[in-house]
Write a protein that holds these residues in place. Structure first.
Motif, PDB file in Angstrom:
ATOM      1  N   MET A 103      24.965 -15.830 -18.269  1.00  0.00           N
ATOM      2  CA  MET A 103      24.731 -16.480 -16.961  1.00  0.00           C
ATOM      3  C   MET A 103      24.792 -15.421 -15.849  1.00  0.00           C
ATOM      4  SD  MET A 103      26.867 -19.576 -15.122  1.00  0.00           S
ATOM      5  CE  MET A 103      26.469 -20.705 -16.446  1.00  0.00           C
ATOM      6  N   SER A 104      23.790 -15.404 -14.967  1.00  0.00           N
ATOM      7  CA  SER A 104      23.769 -14.411 -13.899  1.00  0.00           C
ATOM      8  C   SER A 104      24.778 -14.754 -12.816  1.00  0.00           C
ATOM      9  CB  SER A 104      22.364 -14.348 -13.287  1.00  0.00           C
ATOM     10  OG  SER A 104      22.016 -15.589 -12.713  1.00  0.00           O
ATOM     11  N   GLU A 105      25.316 -13.714 -12.190  1.00  0.00           N
ATOM     12  CA  GLU A 105      26.291 -13.921 -11.127  1.00  0.00           C
ATOM     13  C   GLU A 105      25.588 -14.333  -9.834  1.00  0.00           C
ATOM     14  OE1 GLU A 105      28.593 -10.451 -10.648  1.00  0.00           O
ATOM     15  OE2 GLU A 105      29.467 -10.513 -12.655  1.00  0.00           O
ATOM     16  N   GLN A 106      26.294 -15.117  -9.020  1.00  0.00           N
ATOM     17  CA  GLN A 106      25.764 -15.490  -7.715  1.00  0.00           C
ATOM     18  C   GLN A 106      25.729 -14.249  -6.825  1.00  0.00           C
ATOM     19  OE1 GLN A 106      24.581 -18.439  -6.572  1.00  0.00           O
ATOM     20  NE2 GLN A 106      24.752 -19.184  -8.673  1.00  0.00           N
ATOM     21  N   PRO A 107      24.672 -14.070  -6.023  1.00  0.00           N
ATOM     22  CA  PRO A 107      24.619 -12.900  -5.142  1.00  0.00           C
ATOM     23  C   PRO A 107      25.749 -12.932  -4.120  1.00  0.00           C
ATOM     24  CG  PRO A 107      22.876 -14.466  -4.588  1.00  0.00           C
ATOM     25  CD  PRO A 107      23.489 -14.931  -5.879  1.00  0.00           C
ATOM     26  N   SER A 108      26.246 -11.765  -3.750  1.00  0.00           N
ATOM     27  CA  SER A 108      27.310 -11.671  -2.763  1.00  0.00           C
ATOM     28  C   SER A 108      26.810 -12.128  -1.407  1.00  0.00           C
ATOM     29  CB  SER A 108      27.804 -10.228  -2.670  1.00  0.00           C
ATOM     30  OG  SER A 108      26.771  -9.402  -2.139  1.00  0.00           O
ATOM     31  N   LYS A 109      27.763 -12.385  -0.507  1.00  0.00           N
ATOM     32  CA  LYS A 109      27.383 -12.817   0.838  1.00  0.00           C
ATOM     33  C   LYS A 109      26.511 -11.772   1.519  1.00  0.00           C
ATOM     34  CE  LYS A 109      29.302 -14.194   5.301  1.00  0.00           C
ATOM     35  NZ  LYS A 109      30.536 -14.416   6.091  1.00  0.00           N
ATOM     36  N   GLY A 110      26.885 -10.484   1.363  1.00  0.00           N
ATOM     37  CA  GLY A 110      26.096  -9.426   1.983  1.00  0.00           C
ATOM     38  C   GLY A 110      24.681  -9.373   1.440  1.00  0.00           C
ATOM     39  N   ARG A 111      24.553  -9.568   0.124  1.00  0.00           N
ATOM     40  CA  ARG A 111      23.217  -9.547  -0.474  1.00  0.00           C
ATOM     41  C   ARG A 111      22.399 -10.750  -0.024  1.00  0.00           C
ATOM     42  NH1 ARG A 111      21.697 -10.236  -6.841  1.00  0.00           N
ATOM     43  NH2 ARG A 111      19.453  -9.898  -6.633  1.00  0.00           N
ATOM     44  N   ARG A 112      23.047 -11.910   0.071  1.00  0.00           N
ATOM     45  CA  ARG A 112      22.332 -13.102   0.547  1.00  0.00           C
ATOM     46  C   ARG A 112      21.808 -12.898   1.956  1.00  0.00           C
ATOM     47  NH1 ARG A 112      26.792 -15.796  -1.804  1.00  0.00           N
ATOM     48  NH2 ARG A 112      27.643 -16.258   0.273  1.00  0.00           N
ATOM     49  N   GLU A 113      22.625 -12.275   2.824  1.00  0.00           N
ATOM     50  CA  GLU A 113      22.192 -12.026   4.197  1.00  0.00           C
ATOM     51  C   GLU A 113      21.010 -11.061   4.226  1.00  0.00           C
ATOM     52  OE1 GLU A 113      22.934 -13.578   6.804  1.00  0.00           O
ATOM     53  OE2 GLU A 113      24.515 -14.795   5.904  1.00  0.00           O
ATOM     54  N   ARG A 114      21.038 -10.058   3.357  1.00  0.00           N
ATOM     55  CA  ARG A 114      19.915  -9.113   3.313  1.00  0.00           C
ATOM     56  C   ARG A 114      18.638  -9.799   2.845  1.00  0.00           C
ATOM     57  NH1 ARG A 114      24.103  -5.758   1.399  1.00  0.00           N
ATOM     58  NH2 ARG A 114      23.538  -6.120  -0.784  1.00  0.00           N
ATOM     59  N   ILE A 115      18.774 -10.712   1.894  1.00  0.00           N
ATOM     60  CA  ILE A 115      17.614 -11.460   1.417  1.00  0.00           C
ATOM     61  C   ILE A 115      17.047 -12.333   2.529  1.00  0.00           C
ATOM     62  CG2 ILE A 115      16.865 -13.279  -0.169  1.00  0.00           C
ATOM     63  CD1 ILE A 115      18.882 -12.142  -2.204  1.00  0.00           C
ATOM     64  N   ARG A 116      17.935 -13.005   3.256  1.00  0.00           N
ATOM     65  CA  ARG A 116      17.472 -13.848   4.367  1.00  0.00           C
ATOM     66  C   ARG A 116      16.782 -13.015   5.437  1.00  0.00           C
ATOM     67  NH1 ARG A 116      22.936 -16.307   3.989  1.00  0.00           N
ATOM     68  NH2 ARG A 116      22.776 -18.202   2.729  1.00  0.00           N
ATOM     69  N   ALA A 117      17.367 -11.855   5.745  1.00  0.00           N
ATOM     70  CA  ALA A 117      16.768 -10.986   6.759  1.00  0.00           C
ATOM     71  C   ALA A 117      15.379 -10.530   6.323  1.00  0.00           C
ATOM     72  CB  ALA A 117      17.669  -9.782   7.018  1.00  0.00           C
ATOM     73  N   LEU A 118      15.220 -10.216   5.024  1.00  0.00           N
ATOM     74  CA  LEU A 118      13.918  -9.810   4.507  1.00  0.00           C
ATOM     75  C   LEU A 118      12.908 -10.943   4.643  1.00  0.00           C
ATOM     76  CD1 LEU A 118      12.064  -7.844   3.044  1.00  0.00           C
ATOM     77  CD2 LEU A 118      13.005  -8.698   0.866  1.00  0.00           C
ATOM     78  N   ARG A 119      13.336 -12.167   4.363  1.00  0.00           N
ATOM     79  CA  ARG A 119      12.435 -13.317   4.495  1.00  0.00           C
ATOM     80  C   ARG A 119      12.004 -13.508   5.936  1.00  0.00           C
ATOM     81  NH1 ARG A 119      15.950 -17.437   0.659  1.00  0.00           N
ATOM     82  NH2 ARG A 119      15.171 -16.667  -1.362  1.00  0.00           N
ATOM     83  N   ARG A 120      12.927 -13.291   6.868  1.00  0.00           N
ATOM     84  CA  ARG A 120      12.568 -13.444   8.278  1.00  0.00           C
ATOM     85  C   ARG A 120      11.594 -12.351   8.711  1.00  0.00           C
ATOM     86  NH1 ARG A 120      18.134 -15.322   8.555  1.00  0.00           N
ATOM     87  NH2 ARG A 120      18.917 -13.209   8.940  1.00  0.00           N
ATOM     88  N   ARG A 121      11.786 -11.141   8.201  1.00  0.00           N
ATOM     89  CA  ARG A 121      10.828 -10.065   8.520  1.00  0.00           C
ATOM     90  C   ARG A 121       9.437 -10.399   7.990  1.00  0.00           C
ATOM     91  NH1 ARG A 121      15.473  -6.807   6.967  1.00  0.00           N
ATOM     92  NH2 ARG A 121      16.356  -5.811   8.839  1.00  0.00           N
ATOM     93  N   ILE A 122       9.385 -10.962   6.802  1.00  0.00           N
ATOM     94  CA  ILE A 122       8.095 -11.368   6.229  1.00  0.00           C
ATOM     95  C   ILE A 122       7.458 -12.456   7.093  1.00  0.00           C
ATOM     96  CG2 ILE A 122       7.001 -12.497   4.248  1.00  0.00           C
ATOM     97  CD1 ILE A 122       9.087 -11.087   2.476  1.00  0.00           C
ATOM     98  N   LEU A 123       8.273 -13.425   7.557  1.00  0.00           N
ATOM     99  CA  LEU A 123       7.761 -14.483   8.427  1.00  0.00           C
ATOM    100  C   LEU A 123       7.211 -13.897   9.721  1.00  0.00           C
ATOM    101  CD1 LEU A 123       7.410 -17.505   9.080  1.00  0.00           C
ATOM    102  CD2 LEU A 123       9.754 -17.491   9.963  1.00  0.00           C
ATOM    103  N   LEU A 124       7.905 -12.926  10.300  1.00  0.00           N
ATOM    104  CA  LEU A 124       7.424 -12.281  11.520  1.00  0.00           C
ATOM    105  C   LEU A 124       6.066 -11.620  11.289  1.00  0.00           C
ATOM    106  CD1 LEU A 124      10.729 -10.615  12.773  1.00  0.00           C
ATOM    107  CD2 LEU A 124       9.444 -12.382  13.978  1.00  0.00           C
ATOM    108  N   ALA A 125       5.919 -11.002  10.123  1.00  0.00           N
ATOM    109  CA  ALA A 125       4.659 -10.320   9.827  1.00  0.00           C
ATOM    110  C   ALA A 125       3.530 -11.304   9.563  1.00  0.00           C
ATOM    111  CB  ALA A 125       4.857  -9.392   8.626  1.00  0.00           C
ATOM    112  N   LEU A 126       3.798 -12.328   8.765  1.00  0.00           N
ATOM    113  CA  LEU A 126       2.751 -13.273   8.384  1.00  0.00           C
ATOM    114  C   LEU A 126       2.249 -14.085   9.568  1.00  0.00           C
ATOM    115  CD1 LEU A 126       4.099 -14.585   4.942  1.00  0.00           C
ATOM    116  CD2 LEU A 126       2.249 -12.947   5.361  1.00  0.00           C
ATOM    117  N   THR A 127       3.119 -14.358  10.539  1.00  0.00           N
ATOM    118  CA  THR A 127       2.725 -15.174  11.688  1.00  0.00           C
ATOM    119  C   THR A 127       2.216 -14.339  12.859  1.00  0.00           C
ATOM    120  OG1 THR A 127       5.003 -15.150  12.530  1.00  0.00           O
ATOM    121  CG2 THR A 127       4.365 -16.986  11.093  1.00  0.00           C
TER     122      THR A 127
END
Length: 328
Positions: free
Chosen positions: A1-25
């Motif tokens: 079973m894979s481990e849940q991502p750490s809080k810091g990693r989750r925040e980095r993933i969210r930030a990456l998604r927001r950067r992608i949204l900024l670019a796509l829009t």
């Protein structure tokens, strides 16, 4: 079973998604590091709900050049405390009240909610973010706000201004000798349990030449009601008034500004007291006082690194009296 991502990693993933949204829009093409000099009407979209954070985060508004009309949209926070502000031209609670004729949009942070707001209501308007992707609490919000205002508005670096609030007209002259006591608190780091002991110690150890103190108890929610229930009824009748669960934050600002001193844990009510430059004592745990209090304000601090309830009621009462003595 894979481990849940750490809080810091989750925040980095969210930030990456927001950067992608900024670019796509295409919003990345409208994002600015500095506010254009020609911008004369700015809407500050502040979508956080925390009273204390808003007082600190907006503390440097008076450094913004006077030739700029600054309006505030605060749909989730205590907008009423800025309703009569001398620097903010207009304060809004809902987007339906806001026209679309702005030169620039300032959003507090790059969150999904703030970006959705920008896309829906001001798609083609240039913008910047104050906090960017920052998700942290262990820093001086006042110093950070000063640095960002300096960067965004092309100002020379300046010493951070102390937070301040426009105080509504005082309604009750009887509060002028009272001590405001902020009780309750949902965060364990900011929830002191023995306010009854603190108040009893203050009544016993009255400052020389002073009358027996009278207290104005403030707070909200179930935690404040539970804290109120720990104070004996005869003591409440003899020494206390209550403003628990006040509906309008302006009422709290007026009451705290009108009192002689403040004592309470780190939180929104403490930040009102600091913004009104009240003397007294603030209790801190984990979050260091210098991260939250401006050095030019009168409010003193008592810090414990792990457990606020390790501070004895006698120690708190003595520190409060000492802080008042030090200001005279």
């Amino acid at each position: 079973m894979s481990e849940q991502p750490s809080k810091g990693r989750r925040e980095r993933i969210r930030a990456l998604r927001r950067r992608i949204l900024l670019a796509l829009t295409g919003q990345i093409l409208l994002r600015r590091k500095q506010i254009p000099e020609k911008a004369r009407r700015i809407l500050w979209y502040y979508d956080w709900s925390t009273l204390g954070d808003s007082i600190m985060d907006l503390s440097q508004r008076f450094a913004i050049p006077e030739g700029i009309e600054l309006n505030l949209l605060m749909p989730n926070g205590p907008a009423t405390i800025f309703a009569d502000d001398s620097r903010i031209a207009k304060t809004f609670r809902c987007i339906e009240e806001v026209d679309r004729d702005y030169d620039f949009i300032l959003i507090q942070d790059l969150s999904t909610r703030s970006l959705s707001f920008k896309l829906k209501h001001f798609f083609a308007t240039p913008f910047a973010s104050v906090y960017e992707h920052l998700q942290e609490e262990r820093f001086s919000r006042i110093d950070f706000a000063a640095g960002r205002v300096s960067e965004l508005f092309r100002l020379p670096p300046f010493p951070p201004l102390p937070p301040s609030l426009t105080v509504p007209a005082r309604q009750n002259a009887e509060t002028e000798k009272m001590i405001v006591v902020a009780i309750g608190g949902n965060d364990p780091r900011r929830s002191y349990q023995d306010w009854a002991g603190v108040l009893e110690n203050l009544v016993v150890n009255v400052l020389p030449g002073q009358r027996t103190p009278h207290f104005l108890l403030v707070g909200s929610g179930e935690a404040a009601k539970q804290a109120l229930a720990t104070i004996p009824k005869d003591f409440l009748a003899a020494h206390c008034d209550s403003l628990i669960d006040a509906d309008d934050p302006r009422e709290l600002v007026a009451a705290i500004a009108g009192c002689a001193a403040f004592i309470g844990a780190d939180g929104g009510l403490m930040h009102i007291a600091a913004a009104c430059d009240k003397p007294g004592l603030a209790l801190f745990c984990e979050i260091r006082p210098e991260w939250r209090l401006h050095p030019e304000r009168q409010l003193g601090a008592l810090f414990h690194d792990t457990d606020i309830n390790s501070l004895s009621s006698k120690h708190i009462a003595e520190a409060f009296i000492a802080s008042l003595t030090a200001k005279h």
